[in-house]
Design a protein around this motif. Structure first.
Motif, mmCIF file in Angstrom:
data_model
loop_
_atom_site.group_PDB
_atom_site.id
_atom_site.type_symbol
_atom_site.label_atom_id
_atom_site.label_comp_id
_atom_site.label_asym_id
_atom_site.label_seq_id
_atom_site.Cartn_x
_atom_site.Cartn_y
_atom_site.Cartn_z
ATOM 1 N N ASP A 21 -13.604 -1.927 5.800
ATOM 2 C CA ASP A 21 -12.401 -1.710 6.592
ATOM 3 C C ASP A 21 -12.481 -2.557 7.858
ATOM 4 N N TYR A 29 -4.106 -11.734 -3.576
ATOM 5 C CA TYR A 29 -3.873 -12.989 -2.853
ATOM 6 C C TYR A 29 -4.211 -14.151 -3.780
ATOM 7 N N THR A 80 -8.257 -8.278 -4.890
ATOM 8 C CA THR A 80 -7.151 -8.847 -4.120
ATOM 9 C C THR A 80 -6.078 -9.383 -5.055
ATOM 10 N N SER A 97 -9.094 -2.943 3.702
ATOM 11 C CA SER A 97 -8.852 -1.506 3.848
ATOM 12 C C SER A 97 -9.373 -0.790 2.608
ATOM 13 N N HIS A 104 -8.624 -6.005 -0.338
ATOM 14 C CA HIS A 104 -8.085 -7.073 0.494
ATOM 15 C C HIS A 104 -6.569 -6.960 0.523
ATOM 16 N N LEU A 105 -6.014 -6.741 1.728
ATOM 17 C CA LEU A 105 -4.570 -6.546 1.847
ATOM 18 C C LEU A 105 -3.803 -7.851 2.038
#
Length: 207
Positions: free
Chosen positions: A84, A68, A66, A100, A104-105
């Motif tokens: 997902d 983030y 990620t 996805s 981690h989006l």
């Protein structure tokens, strides 16, 4: 082996499929001969445990993809079990994360039901009343207590609907089972965070 998820309000435990919890004050007096693996978002308790034998902080062992910044270890643990989908941890705060292809989006945070209760009480004594999570959403409310409950529950549900689109939704947390009933593509898994911890323990060969 016992697993501990140390949150902002309570400590959740997991052992051989059994789960229970206790407040922070009681946890400080907790004694066991078992090895304890834990994650924590409470800095004071994290420092307290660093001086205790038999407690292993799992956070350094998680490998998570990620960008983030500042993602809580509880959210990392929950997301690490999902390749997902959308992960919703509905507790004192409602955290939402999108996974996805194992990546981690991103995600976001909104207050939980109990936090809304405190917020309304701070606005006016007349708004200091418990919220009803089971409020009917089929008709506009006709009294203040229902109006507060309707506004909170419907706003959270609508936000989740807009975000999830056609993704599978994985709910956990104290209010997760309640919110999951509004979605046909939802799975409620109370042990989601603990499954992430067990996965990391296995991958890091800690037990």
């Amino acid at each position: 082996m016992i697993l501990c998820d140390i949150g902002n309000s309570n400590v959740d435990f997991y052992q051989d499929g059994k789960m229970w919890n206790m407040p922070h004050k009681q946890f400080k007096e907790f004694r066991t001969q078992e090895k304890i693996f834990y994650i924590s978002v409470n800095q004071a308790l994290t420092q307290f445990l660093q001086a205790k034998e038999g407690y292993i902080d799992l956070e350094p062992y998680f490998e998570f993809d990620t960008i983030y910044q500042g993602l809580g270890i509880d959210r990392i643990a929950a997301c690490s079990t999902v390749k997902d989908g959308m992960i919703v941890d509905a507790g004192s705060a409602v955290t939402v994360d999108i996974m996805s292809g194992g990546m981690h989006l991103g995600g976001f945070i909104v207050p939980g039901i109990s936090a809304y209760e405190r917020a309304f009480a701070s606005i006016s004594p007349r708004l200091e009343m418990p919220l009803n999570p089971n409020i009917s959403l089929d008709a506009l409310p006709q009294k203040t207590s229902d109006a507060l409950s309707y506004g909170v529950v419907r706003s959270i549900i609508l936000l989740l609907e807009v975000t999830c689109k056609d993704k599978r939704i994985y709910f956990t947390g104290g209010d997760g089972k309640f919110f999951s009933k509004f979605f046909s593509n939802a799975i409620f898994d109370r042990s989601l965070i603990f499954r992430g911890m067990l996965k990391t323990i296995k991958e890091a060969h800690l037990a």
